[in-house]
Design a protein around this motif. Structure first.
Motif, PDB file in Angstrom:
ATOM      1  N   THR A 197       0.821  -1.214   0.000  1.00 56.02           N
ATOM      2  CA  THR A 197       0.000   0.000   0.000  1.00 56.02           C
ATOM      3  C   THR A 197       0.858   1.268   0.000  1.00 56.02           C
ATOM      4  OG1 THR A 197      -0.231   0.129   2.423  1.00 56.02           O
ATOM      5  CG2 THR A 197      -1.871  -1.176   1.218  1.00 56.02           C
ATOM      6  N   LYS A 198       2.102   1.170   0.426  1.00 60.69           N
ATOM      7  CA  LYS A 198       2.993   2.342   0.429  1.00 60.69           C
ATOM      8  C   LYS A 198       3.342   2.791  -0.991  1.00 60.69           C
ATOM      9  CE  LYS A 198       5.162   0.960   4.793  1.00 60.69           C
ATOM     10  NZ  LYS A 198       4.543   1.983   5.637  1.00 60.69           N
ATOM     11  N   PHE A 199       3.171   1.896  -1.960  1.00 60.42           N
ATOM     12  CA  PHE A 199       3.492   2.209  -3.348  1.00 60.42           C
ATOM     13  C   PHE A 199       2.276   2.690  -4.129  1.00 60.42           C
ATOM     14  CE2 PHE A 199       6.734  -0.498  -1.723  1.00 60.42           C
ATOM     15  CZ  PHE A 199       7.902  -0.006  -2.277  1.00 60.42           C
ATOM     16  N   LEU A 200       1.161   2.852  -3.431  1.00 68.08           N
ATOM     17  CA  LEU A 200      -0.091   3.241  -4.057  1.00 68.08           C
ATOM     18  C   LEU A 200      -0.288   4.751  -3.951  1.00 68.08           C
ATOM     19  CD1 LEU A 200      -2.508   1.683  -5.336  1.00 68.08           C
ATOM     20  CD2 LEU A 200      -3.574   1.711  -3.073  1.00 68.08           C
ATOM     21  N   LYS A 201      -0.638   5.376  -5.074  1.00 72.81           N
ATOM     22  CA  LYS A 201      -0.953   6.807  -5.072  1.00 72.81           C
ATOM     23  C   LYS A 201      -2.243   7.066  -4.297  1.00 72.81           C
ATOM     24  CE  LYS A 201       0.915   8.043  -9.638  1.00 72.81           C
ATOM     25  NZ  LYS A 201       0.533   8.460 -11.003  1.00 72.81           N
ATOM     26  N   LYS A 202      -2.432   8.296  -3.887  1.00 69.29           N
ATOM     27  CA  LYS A 202      -3.705   8.701  -3.318  1.00 69.29           C
ATOM     28  C   LYS A 202      -4.792   8.523  -4.375  1.00 69.29           C
ATOM     29  CE  LYS A 202      -5.950  12.353  -0.688  1.00 69.29           C
ATOM     30  NZ  LYS A 202      -5.836  13.717  -0.127  1.00 69.29           N
ATOM     31  N   ALA A 203      -5.907   7.956  -3.986  1.00 71.36           N
ATOM     32  CA  ALA A 203      -7.029   7.609  -4.872  1.00 71.36           C
ATOM     33  C   ALA A 203      -6.707   6.410  -5.766  1.00 71.36           C
ATOM     34  CB  ALA A 203      -7.487   8.787  -5.703  1.00 71.36           C
ATOM     35  N   GLY A 204      -5.581   5.746  -5.507  1.00 70.80           N
ATOM     36  CA  GLY A 204      -5.280   4.502  -6.210  1.00 70.80           C
ATOM     37  C   GLY A 204      -5.989   3.323  -5.570  1.00 70.80           C
ATOM     38  N   HIS A 205      -6.143   2.254  -6.341  1.00 72.99           N
ATOM     39  CA  HIS A 205      -6.843   1.056  -5.859  1.00 72.99           C
ATOM     40  C   HIS A 205      -5.880  -0.109  -5.670  1.00 72.99           C
ATOM     41  CE1 HIS A 205     -10.240   3.336  -7.546  1.00 72.99           C
ATOM     42  NE2 HIS A 205     -11.049   2.573  -6.826  1.00 72.99           N
ATOM     43  N   ILE A 206      -6.216  -0.984  -4.742  1.00 77.61           N
ATOM     44  CA  ILE A 206      -5.468  -2.229  -4.556  1.00 77.61           C
ATOM     45  C   ILE A 206      -6.446  -3.379  -4.412  1.00 77.61           C
ATOM     46  CG2 ILE A 206      -5.217  -1.769  -2.064  1.00 77.61           C
ATOM     47  CD1 ILE A 206      -2.577  -3.413  -2.201  1.00 77.61           C
ATOM     48  N   SER A 207      -6.223  -4.435  -5.197  1.00 69.94           N
ATOM     49  CA  SER A 207      -7.046  -5.647  -5.154  1.00 69.94           C
ATOM     50  C   SER A 207      -6.188  -6.811  -4.687  1.00 69.94           C
ATOM     51  CB  SER A 207      -7.606  -5.980  -6.542  1.00 69.94           C
ATOM     52  OG  SER A 207      -8.473  -4.974  -7.014  1.00 69.94           O
ATOM     53  N   ILE A 208      -6.691  -7.551  -3.695  1.00 70.60           N
ATOM     54  CA  ILE A 208      -5.978  -8.734  -3.216  1.00 70.60           C
ATOM     55  C   ILE A 208      -6.948  -9.899  -3.058  1.00 70.60           C
ATOM     56  CG2 ILE A 208      -4.298  -7.308  -1.968  1.00 70.60           C
ATOM     57  CD1 ILE A 208      -5.656  -8.352   0.665  1.00 70.60           C
ATOM     58  N   TYR A 209      -6.394 -11.094  -3.161  1.00 69.01           N
ATOM     59  CA  TYR A 209      -7.123 -12.313  -2.804  1.00 69.01           C
ATOM     60  C   TYR A 209      -6.202 -13.112  -1.902  1.00 69.01           C
ATOM     61  CZ  TYR A 209      -8.895 -17.144  -3.345  1.00 69.01           C
ATOM     62  OH  TYR A 209      -9.347 -18.417  -3.129  1.00 69.01           O
ATOM     63  N   VAL A 210      -6.723 -13.509  -0.719  1.00 66.42           N
ATOM     64  CA  VAL A 210      -5.956 -14.361   0.194  1.00 66.42           C
ATOM     65  C   VAL A 210      -6.804 -15.561   0.598  1.00 66.42           C
ATOM     66  CG1 VAL A 210      -4.514 -12.486   1.070  1.00 66.42           C
ATOM     67  CG2 VAL A 210      -6.674 -13.009   2.229  1.00 66.42           C
ATOM     68  N   TYR A 211      -6.127 -16.612   1.004  1.00 60.67           N
ATOM     69  CA  TYR A 211      -6.822 -17.827   1.436  1.00 60.67           C
ATOM     70  C   TYR A 211      -7.736 -17.542   2.625  1.00 60.67           C
ATOM     71  CZ  TYR A 211      -3.552 -20.883  -1.160  1.00 60.67           C
ATOM     72  OH  TYR A 211      -2.810 -21.529  -2.116  1.00 60.67           O
ATOM     73  N   ASN A 212      -8.921 -18.100   2.569  1.00 66.97           N
ATOM     74  CA  ASN A 212      -9.864 -18.049   3.675  1.00 66.97           C
ATOM     75  C   ASN A 212      -9.547 -19.172   4.656  1.00 66.97           C
ATOM     76  OD1 ASN A 212     -12.058 -17.288   5.199  1.00 66.97           O
ATOM     77  ND2 ASN A 212     -13.588 -17.682   3.616  1.00 66.97           N
ATOM     78  N   LYS A 213      -9.763 -18.915   5.931  1.00 65.08           N
ATOM     79  CA  LYS A 213      -9.614 -19.980   6.922  1.00 65.08           C
ATOM     80  C   LYS A 213     -10.738 -20.984   6.710  1.00 65.08           C
ATOM     81  CE  LYS A 213      -7.372 -19.147  10.583  1.00 65.08           C
ATOM     82  NZ  LYS A 213      -6.850 -18.678  11.888  1.00 65.08           N
ATOM     83  N   LYS A 214     -10.409 -22.269   6.668  1.00 60.09           N
ATOM     84  CA  LYS A 214     -11.373 -23.321   6.339  1.00 60.09           C
ATOM     85  C   LYS A 214     -12.011 -23.898   7.599  1.00 60.09           C
ATOM     86  CE  LYS A 214      -9.863 -22.986   2.028  1.00 60.09           C
ATOM     87  NZ  LYS A 214      -8.702 -22.119   2.227  1.00 60.09           N
ATOM     88  N   ALA A 215     -12.852 -24.896   7.411  1.00 58.19           N
ATOM     89  CA  ALA A 215     -13.464 -25.605   8.525  1.00 58.19           C
ATOM     90  C   ALA A 215     -12.367 -26.222   9.398  1.00 58.19           C
ATOM     91  CB  ALA A 215     -14.409 -26.685   8.004  1.00 58.19           C
ATOM     92  N   PRO A 216     -12.622 -26.380  10.708  1.00 62.88           N
ATOM     93  CA  PRO A 216     -11.544 -26.766  11.630  1.00 62.88           C
ATOM     94  C   PRO A 216     -10.861 -28.100  11.311  1.00 62.88           C
ATOM     95  CG  PRO A 216     -13.686 -26.798  12.728  1.00 62.88           C
ATOM     96  CD  PRO A 216     -13.880 -26.109  11.442  1.00 62.88           C
ATOM     97  N   ILE A 217     -11.629 -29.098  10.852  1.00 64.66           N
ATOM     98  CA  ILE A 217     -10.989 -30.381  10.546  1.00 64.66           C
ATOM     99  C   ILE A 217     -10.120 -30.254   9.298  1.00 64.66           C
ATOM    100  CG2 ILE A 217     -11.403 -32.800   9.907  1.00 64.66           C
ATOM    101  CD1 ILE A 217     -13.812 -32.791  11.726  1.00 64.66           C
ATOM    102  N   ARG A 218     -10.561 -29.496   8.322  1.00 64.22           N
ATOM    103  CA  ARG A 218      -9.743 -29.243   7.128  1.00 64.22           C
ATOM    104  C   ARG A 218      -8.462 -28.501   7.528  1.00 64.22           C
ATOM    105  NH1 ARG A 218      -9.767 -27.290   1.531  1.00 64.22           N
ATOM    106  NH2 ARG A 218      -7.587 -26.650   1.392  1.00 64.22           N
ATOM    107  N   GLU A 219      -8.581 -27.509   8.417  1.00 72.30           N
ATOM    108  CA  GLU A 219      -7.398 -26.783   8.869  1.00 72.30           C
ATOM    109  C   GLU A 219      -6.423 -27.723   9.582  1.00 72.30           C
ATOM    110  OE1 GLU A 219      -6.278 -23.447   8.832  1.00 72.30           O
ATOM    111  OE2 GLU A 219      -7.754 -23.148   7.247  1.00 72.30           O
ATOM    112  N   PHE A 220      -6.958 -28.591  10.439  1.00 79.04           N
ATOM    113  CA  PHE A 220      -6.114 -29.546  11.165  1.00 79.04           C
ATOM    114  C   PHE A 220      -5.400 -30.483  10.191  1.00 79.04           C
ATOM    115  CE2 PHE A 220      -5.466 -33.697  13.153  1.00 79.04           C
ATOM    116  CZ  PHE A 220      -4.759 -33.350  14.290  1.00 79.04           C
TER     117      PHE A 220
END
Length: 347
Positions: A197-220
Protein backbone atom coordinates in the motif's frame (compact mmCIF):
# COMPACT_ATOMS: atom_id res chain seq x y z
CA UNK A 1 14.23 -5.65 -20.98
CA UNK A 2 12.93 -2.51 -22.66
CA UNK A 3 15.34 0.45 -22.29
CA UNK A 4 12.55 2.79 -21.09
CA UNK A 5 12.08 0.62 -17.98
CA UNK A 6 15.09 2.29 -16.34
CA UNK A 7 13.08 5.53 -16.15
CA UNK A 8 10.84 3.98 -13.53
CA UNK A 9 13.17 1.79 -11.47
CA UNK A 10 15.03 2.62 -8.28
CA UNK A 11 17.31 0.51 -6.13
CA UNK A 12 15.17 -1.64 -3.79
CA UNK A 13 17.90 -1.34 -1.16
CA UNK A 14 18.46 2.45 -1.06
CA UNK A 15 15.90 4.02 -3.46
CA UNK A 16 18.60 5.61 -5.67
CA UNK A 17 18.21 5.68 -9.45
CA UNK A 18 20.15 3.30 -11.67
CA UNK A 19 22.68 3.56 -14.41
CA UNK A 20 22.77 0.66 -16.81
CA UNK A 21 25.65 -1.38 -18.19
CA UNK A 22 24.62 -3.34 -21.29
CA UNK A 23 26.55 -6.45 -22.27
CA UNK A 24 24.10 -7.89 -24.83
CA UNK A 25 21.30 -6.38 -26.91
CA UNK A 26 18.86 -7.66 -29.51
CA UNK A 27 17.54 -4.76 -31.57
CA UNK A 28 16.16 -2.39 -28.89
CA UNK A 29 15.81 -5.05 -26.19
CA UNK A 30 18.46 -5.33 -23.45
CA UNK A 31 19.18 -9.03 -22.99
CA UNK A 32 22.13 -9.05 -20.58
CA UNK A 33 23.68 -6.42 -18.37
CA UNK A 34 23.64 -4.76 -14.96
CA UNK A 35 21.68 -2.09 -13.12
CA UNK A 36 23.99 -0.16 -10.78
CA UNK A 37 22.75 2.48 -8.34
CA UNK A 38 24.66 5.50 -6.96
CA UNK A 39 25.53 3.47 -3.86
CA UNK A 40 27.00 0.71 -6.06
CA UNK A 41 24.26 -1.84 -5.42
CA UNK A 42 24.30 -4.05 -8.50
CA UNK A 43 21.53 -6.19 -10.02
CA UNK A 44 21.78 -8.45 -13.04
CA UNK A 45 19.74 -8.39 -16.23
CA UNK A 46 19.62 -11.89 -17.70
CA UNK A 47 17.48 -13.24 -20.55
CA UNK A 48 15.90 -9.81 -20.88
CA UNK A 49 14.70 -9.66 -17.26
CA UNK A 50 16.05 -7.47 -14.42
CA UNK A 51 16.68 -9.65 -11.34
CA UNK A 52 16.15 -8.03 -7.92
CA UNK A 53 15.57 -10.97 -5.55
CA UNK A 54 18.16 -10.96 -2.76
CA UNK A 55 16.39 -12.84 0.07
CA UNK A 56 18.32 -16.07 0.67
CA UNK A 57 16.56 -17.14 3.86
CA UNK A 58 15.65 -20.81 3.82
CA UNK A 59 11.85 -20.56 4.01
CA UNK A 60 11.63 -17.82 1.38
CA UNK A 61 13.83 -19.79 -1.01
CA UNK A 62 11.80 -22.93 -0.32
CA UNK A 63 8.54 -21.16 -1.19
CA UNK A 64 9.88 -19.58 -4.39
CA UNK A 65 11.49 -22.87 -5.43
CA UNK A 66 8.04 -24.44 -5.05
CA UNK A 67 6.55 -22.07 -7.60
CA UNK A 68 9.56 -22.24 -9.89
CA UNK A 69 9.17 -26.03 -9.93
CA UNK A 70 5.42 -25.84 -10.46
CA UNK A 71 5.66 -23.53 -13.45
CA UNK A 72 8.50 -25.48 -15.04
CA UNK A 73 6.33 -28.60 -14.95
CA UNK A 74 2.90 -27.12 -15.72
CA UNK A 75 3.44 -23.87 -17.65
CA UNK A 76 1.97 -25.27 -20.86
CA UNK A 77 -1.32 -26.22 -19.17
CA UNK A 78 -1.65 -22.82 -17.51
CA UNK A 79 -0.95 -20.93 -20.74
CA UNK A 80 -3.77 -22.68 -22.58
CA UNK A 81 -6.63 -20.48 -23.71
CA UNK A 82 -9.24 -22.27 -21.57
CA UNK A 83 -7.22 -21.69 -18.40
CA UNK A 84 -6.52 -18.04 -19.26
CA UNK A 85 -10.25 -17.45 -19.83
CA UNK A 86 -11.22 -19.31 -16.64
CA UNK A 87 -8.72 -17.32 -14.61
CA UNK A 88 -9.91 -14.00 -16.07
CA UNK A 89 -13.62 -14.83 -15.62
CA UNK A 90 -13.03 -16.05 -12.05
CA UNK A 91 -11.27 -12.77 -11.31
CA UNK A 92 -14.16 -10.73 -12.73
CA UNK A 93 -16.63 -12.70 -10.61
CA UNK A 94 -14.66 -12.57 -7.35
CA UNK A 95 -13.90 -8.87 -7.57
CA UNK A 96 -17.47 -8.15 -8.68
CA UNK A 97 -16.68 -6.42 -11.96
CA UNK A 98 -19.43 -8.50 -13.57
CA UNK A 99 -18.24 -7.87 -17.13
CA UNK A 100 -14.88 -7.49 -18.85
CA UNK A 101 -16.06 -4.15 -20.26
CA UNK A 102 -16.57 -2.80 -16.74
CA UNK A 103 -13.06 -3.79 -15.73
CA UNK A 104 -11.51 -2.42 -18.90
CA UNK A 105 -13.26 0.93 -18.29
CA UNK A 106 -11.72 0.95 -14.80
CA UNK A 107 -8.29 0.28 -16.33
CA UNK A 108 -8.68 3.35 -18.58
CA UNK A 109 -8.28 5.46 -15.42
CA UNK A 110 -5.00 3.73 -14.47
CA UNK A 111 -1.60 4.68 -15.85
CA UNK A 112 0.85 2.67 -13.73
CA UNK A 113 -0.20 -0.82 -12.68
CA UNK A 114 1.66 -3.31 -10.48
CA UNK A 115 0.95 -7.00 -10.99
CA UNK A 116 2.46 -8.26 -7.73
CA UNK A 117 2.94 -11.99 -8.29
CA UNK A 118 2.29 -12.43 -11.99
CA UNK A 119 3.10 -16.16 -12.17
CA UNK A 120 3.03 -17.04 -15.86
CA UNK A 121 1.97 -13.55 -16.89
CA UNK A 122 -1.68 -14.23 -17.73
CA UNK A 123 -2.78 -11.57 -15.26
CA UNK A 124 -0.33 -9.04 -16.73
CA UNK A 125 -1.86 -9.69 -20.11
CA UNK A 126 -5.41 -8.90 -19.08
CA UNK A 127 -4.24 -5.92 -17.00
CA UNK A 128 -2.63 -4.41 -20.12
CA UNK A 129 -5.73 -3.68 -22.23
CA UNK A 130 -5.26 0.08 -21.77
CA UNK A 131 -2.34 0.56 -24.17
CA UNK A 132 -1.62 4.00 -22.67
CA UNK A 133 -0.89 2.37 -19.30
CA UNK A 134 2.25 0.54 -18.19
CA UNK A 135 2.01 -2.79 -16.38
CA UNK A 136 4.95 -3.77 -14.18
CA UNK A 137 4.64 -7.52 -13.65
CA UNK A 138 6.81 -9.03 -10.94
CA UNK A 139 7.38 -12.46 -9.50
CA UNK A 140 10.08 -13.75 -7.17
CA UNK A 141 10.05 -17.19 -8.79
CA UNK A 142 11.38 -18.33 -12.15
CA UNK A 143 7.83 -18.26 -13.49
CA UNK A 144 8.70 -14.80 -14.78
CA UNK A 145 10.91 -16.46 -17.42
CA UNK A 146 7.88 -18.22 -18.92
CA UNK A 147 5.79 -15.03 -18.58
CA UNK A 148 8.42 -13.04 -20.48
CA UNK A 149 8.61 -15.61 -23.26
CA UNK A 150 4.83 -15.58 -23.67
CA UNK A 151 4.03 -11.88 -23.24
CA UNK A 152 7.35 -10.01 -23.23
CA UNK A 153 6.82 -8.55 -26.68
CA UNK A 154 3.87 -6.46 -25.45
CA UNK A 155 4.95 -2.81 -25.56
CA UNK A 156 3.25 -1.86 -22.29
CA UNK A 157 4.25 -4.82 -20.07
CA UNK A 158 7.55 -4.91 -18.18
CA UNK A 159 8.55 -8.17 -16.47
CA UNK A 160 10.88 -8.19 -13.47
CA UNK A 161 12.03 -10.88 -11.07
CA UNK A 162 11.45 -9.13 -7.76
CA UNK A 163 10.23 -9.76 -4.23
CA UNK A 164 6.98 -7.92 -3.49
CA UNK A 165 8.43 -7.19 -0.03
CA UNK A 166 11.40 -5.33 -1.58
CA UNK A 167 10.22 -3.45 -4.64
CA UNK A 168 12.41 -1.46 -7.06
CA UNK A 169 9.98 1.48 -7.32
CA UNK A 170 9.40 4.84 -5.67
CA UNK A 171 6.65 5.06 -3.07
CA UNK A 172 3.24 6.44 -4.13
CA UNK A 173 3.86 5.41 -7.74
CA UNK A 174 1.04 3.08 -8.80
CA UNK A 175 -2.58 3.83 -9.67
CA UNK A 176 -3.52 0.17 -9.27
CA UNK A 177 -1.89 -2.68 -7.37
CA UNK A 178 -3.12 -6.19 -8.08
CA UNK A 179 -1.97 -9.15 -5.98
CA UNK A 180 -4.17 -12.18 -6.55
CA UNK A 181 -3.48 -15.47 -4.73
CA UNK A 182 0.01 -14.35 -3.74
CA UNK A 183 0.25 -12.51 -0.40
CA UNK A 184 -0.53 -15.61 1.68
CA UNK A 185 2.61 -17.21 0.24
CA UNK A 186 4.88 -14.47 1.66
CA UNK A 187 6.56 -14.45 5.06
CA UNK A 188 3.75 -12.43 6.61
CA UNK A 189 0.52 -11.70 4.73
CA UNK A 190 -0.44 -8.60 6.71
CA UNK A 191 2.94 -6.84 6.62
CA UNK A 192 3.33 -7.69 2.93
CA UNK A 193 -0.04 -6.10 2.19
CA UNK A 194 0.79 -2.97 4.19
CA UNK A 195 4.13 -2.69 2.38
CA UNK A 196 2.36 -2.81 -1.00
CA UNK A 197 0.00 0.00 0.00
CA UNK A 198 2.99 2.34 0.43
CA UNK A 199 3.49 2.21 -3.35
CA UNK A 200 -0.09 3.24 -4.06
CA UNK A 201 -0.95 6.81 -5.07
CA UNK A 202 -3.71 8.70 -3.32
CA UNK A 203 -7.03 7.61 -4.87
CA UNK A 204 -5.28 4.50 -6.21
CA UNK A 205 -6.84 1.06 -5.86
CA UNK A 206 -5.47 -2.23 -4.56
CA UNK A 207 -7.05 -5.65 -5.15
CA UNK A 208 -5.98 -8.73 -3.22
CA UNK A 209 -7.12 -12.31 -2.80
CA UNK A 210 -5.96 -14.36 0.19
CA UNK A 211 -6.82 -17.83 1.44
CA UNK A 212 -9.86 -18.05 3.67
CA UNK A 213 -9.61 -19.98 6.92
CA UNK A 214 -11.37 -23.32 6.34
CA UNK A 215 -13.46 -25.61 8.52
CA UNK A 216 -11.54 -26.77 11.63
CA UNK A 217 -10.99 -30.38 10.55
CA UNK A 218 -9.74 -29.24 7.13
CA UNK A 219 -7.40 -26.78 8.87
CA UNK A 220 -6.11 -29.55 11.16
CA UNK A 221 -5.57 -31.90 8.22
CA UNK A 222 -3.86 -29.16 6.20
CA UNK A 223 -1.44 -28.33 9.00
CA UNK A 224 -0.59 -31.97 9.62
CA UNK A 225 -0.14 -32.95 5.96
CA UNK A 226 1.77 -29.77 5.07
CA UNK A 227 4.17 -30.40 7.97
CA UNK A 228 5.21 -33.48 5.96
CA UNK A 229 4.84 -32.33 2.35
CA UNK A 230 6.79 -29.06 2.70
CA UNK A 231 9.79 -31.20 3.66
CA UNK A 232 9.47 -33.49 0.62
CA UNK A 233 11.51 -33.27 -2.55
CA UNK A 234 9.76 -31.69 -5.53
CA UNK A 235 9.28 -35.06 -7.23
CA UNK A 236 7.86 -36.69 -4.09
CA UNK A 237 5.42 -33.84 -3.53
CA UNK A 238 4.35 -33.98 -7.18
CA UNK A 239 3.60 -37.68 -6.73
CA UNK A 240 1.65 -36.95 -3.54
CA UNK A 241 -0.24 -34.20 -5.38
CA UNK A 242 -1.10 -36.72 -8.10
CA UNK A 243 -2.50 -39.03 -5.39
CA UNK A 244 -4.66 -36.19 -4.06
CA UNK A 245 -5.80 -35.39 -7.59
CA UNK A 246 -6.75 -39.03 -8.25
CA UNK A 247 -8.66 -39.06 -4.96
CA UNK A 248 -10.49 -35.87 -5.95
CA UNK A 249 -11.26 -37.29 -9.38
CA UNK A 250 -12.56 -40.54 -7.88
CA UNK A 251 -14.81 -38.70 -5.45
CA UNK A 252 -16.09 -36.45 -8.22
CA UNK A 253 -16.77 -39.51 -10.35
CA UNK A 254 -19.28 -40.73 -7.77
CA UNK A 255 -21.55 -37.90 -8.92
CA UNK A 256 -23.40 -38.11 -5.61
CA UNK A 257 -24.95 -35.50 -3.36
CA UNK A 258 -25.08 -35.34 0.42
CA UNK A 259 -27.66 -33.35 2.37
CA UNK A 260 -26.81 -31.88 5.78
CA UNK A 261 -30.18 -31.10 7.42
CA UNK A 262 -28.92 -28.53 9.91
CA UNK A 263 -25.80 -26.54 10.75
CA UNK A 264 -22.98 -28.30 12.59
CA UNK A 265 -21.50 -25.17 14.09
CA UNK A 266 -18.51 -26.74 15.84
CA UNK A 267 -17.30 -28.11 12.50
CA UNK A 268 -18.28 -24.98 10.57
CA UNK A 269 -20.55 -27.04 8.32
CA UNK A 270 -23.68 -25.28 7.12
CA UNK A 271 -26.94 -27.00 6.32
CA UNK A 272 -27.42 -27.71 2.64
CA UNK A 273 -26.92 -30.13 -0.21
CA UNK A 274 -23.36 -30.71 -1.42
CA UNK A 275 -21.56 -32.67 -4.08
CA UNK A 276 -19.64 -35.35 -2.15
CA UNK A 277 -16.26 -34.35 -3.55
CA UNK A 278 -16.75 -30.66 -2.77
CA UNK A 279 -18.11 -31.45 0.70
CA UNK A 280 -14.97 -33.41 1.58
CA UNK A 281 -12.76 -30.87 -0.16
CA UNK A 282 -14.04 -27.84 1.73
CA UNK A 283 -14.49 -29.42 5.14
CA UNK A 284 -11.96 -32.23 5.50
CA UNK A 285 -9.17 -32.61 2.95
CA UNK A 286 -7.57 -30.69 0.05
CA UNK A 287 -8.06 -33.00 -2.95
CA UNK A 288 -8.71 -30.61 -5.82
CA UNK A 289 -10.21 -31.82 -9.08
CA UNK A 290 -10.88 -29.38 -11.92
CA UNK A 291 -14.42 -29.37 -13.22
CA UNK A 292 -13.10 -29.35 -16.80
CA UNK A 293 -11.21 -32.60 -16.13
CA UNK A 294 -7.72 -31.13 -16.63
CA UNK A 295 -5.51 -33.60 -14.73
CA UNK A 296 -2.22 -31.67 -15.01
CA UNK A 297 -3.75 -28.40 -13.84
CA UNK A 298 -5.41 -30.23 -10.94
CA UNK A 299 -2.06 -31.66 -9.88
CA UNK A 300 -0.60 -28.15 -10.11
CA UNK A 301 -3.32 -26.74 -7.84
CA UNK A 302 -2.72 -29.46 -5.23
CA UNK A 303 1.06 -29.02 -5.46
CA UNK A 304 0.56 -25.25 -5.11
CA UNK A 305 -1.00 -25.95 -1.71
CA UNK A 306 1.09 -28.78 -0.34
CA UNK A 307 4.66 -27.80 -1.28
CA UNK A 308 5.22 -24.05 -0.50
CA UNK A 309 6.54 -23.34 2.97
CA UNK A 310 4.28 -20.31 3.37
CA UNK A 311 0.52 -20.76 2.87
CA UNK A 312 -1.37 -18.71 5.46
CA UNK A 313 -5.15 -18.56 5.89
CA UNK A 314 -7.13 -15.58 7.15
CA UNK A 315 -10.58 -14.49 8.29
CA UNK A 316 -12.72 -11.73 6.74
CA UNK A 317 -12.38 -9.67 9.94
CA UNK A 318 -8.59 -9.81 9.71
CA UNK A 319 -8.55 -8.66 6.09
CA UNK A 320 -11.02 -5.83 6.69
CA UNK A 321 -8.83 -4.61 9.56
CA UNK A 322 -5.77 -4.51 7.26
CA UNK A 323 -7.63 -2.14 4.94
CA UNK A 324 -8.80 0.07 7.80
CA UNK A 325 -5.33 0.23 9.32
CA UNK A 326 -3.86 1.22 5.93
CA UNK A 327 -6.53 3.95 5.56
CA UNK A 328 -8.13 2.28 2.58
CA UNK A 329 -11.84 2.34 1.89
CA UNK A 330 -13.15 -1.05 0.76
CA UNK A 331 -15.04 -0.77 -2.54
CA UNK A 332 -15.57 -4.49 -3.18
CA UNK A 333 -15.53 -7.44 -0.77
CA UNK A 334 -16.41 -11.05 -1.48
CA UNK A 335 -15.85 -14.13 0.66
CA UNK A 336 -16.03 -17.60 -0.89
CA UNK A 337 -14.98 -20.96 0.51
CA UNK A 338 -11.46 -20.78 -0.89
CA UNK A 339 -10.60 -17.17 -0.21
CA UNK A 340 -11.35 -13.50 0.28
CA UNK A 341 -11.28 -11.01 -2.60
CA UNK A 342 -11.06 -7.31 -1.73
CA UNK A 343 -10.56 -4.03 -3.58
CA UNK A 344 -10.02 -0.76 -1.77
CA UNK A 345 -9.13 2.85 -2.55
CA UNK A 346 -6.47 4.91 -0.79
CA UNK A 347 -7.82 8.00 0.97
Amino acid sequence: MKPTLTEYLVCPTCQKFFTIKITKKSKEEIIEGYLICANKHKFKITDGIPRFVTDLTKDFVKTEDAFSSKWKIYHKSYHEKKWFEFQRNWFLERFQWKTLDNFNKFLLTKHYILDAGTGLGNSANFLSTNKQALVFAIDASESVNFAYKKYGSAANIHFLQADLRQLPFKKNFFDYVYSDQVLHHTKNTETSFKYLTKFLKKAGHISIYVYNKKAPIREFADDYIRSKTTKMSVSDCVEFSKDMTILGKSLSGLNKKITIPRDIKLLNIKAGTYDVQRFIYWHFLKCFWAEDGDFERSVGVNFDWYYPKFAYRHTPDEVQKWYRDAKLKITSFKEIESGISVTGIKH
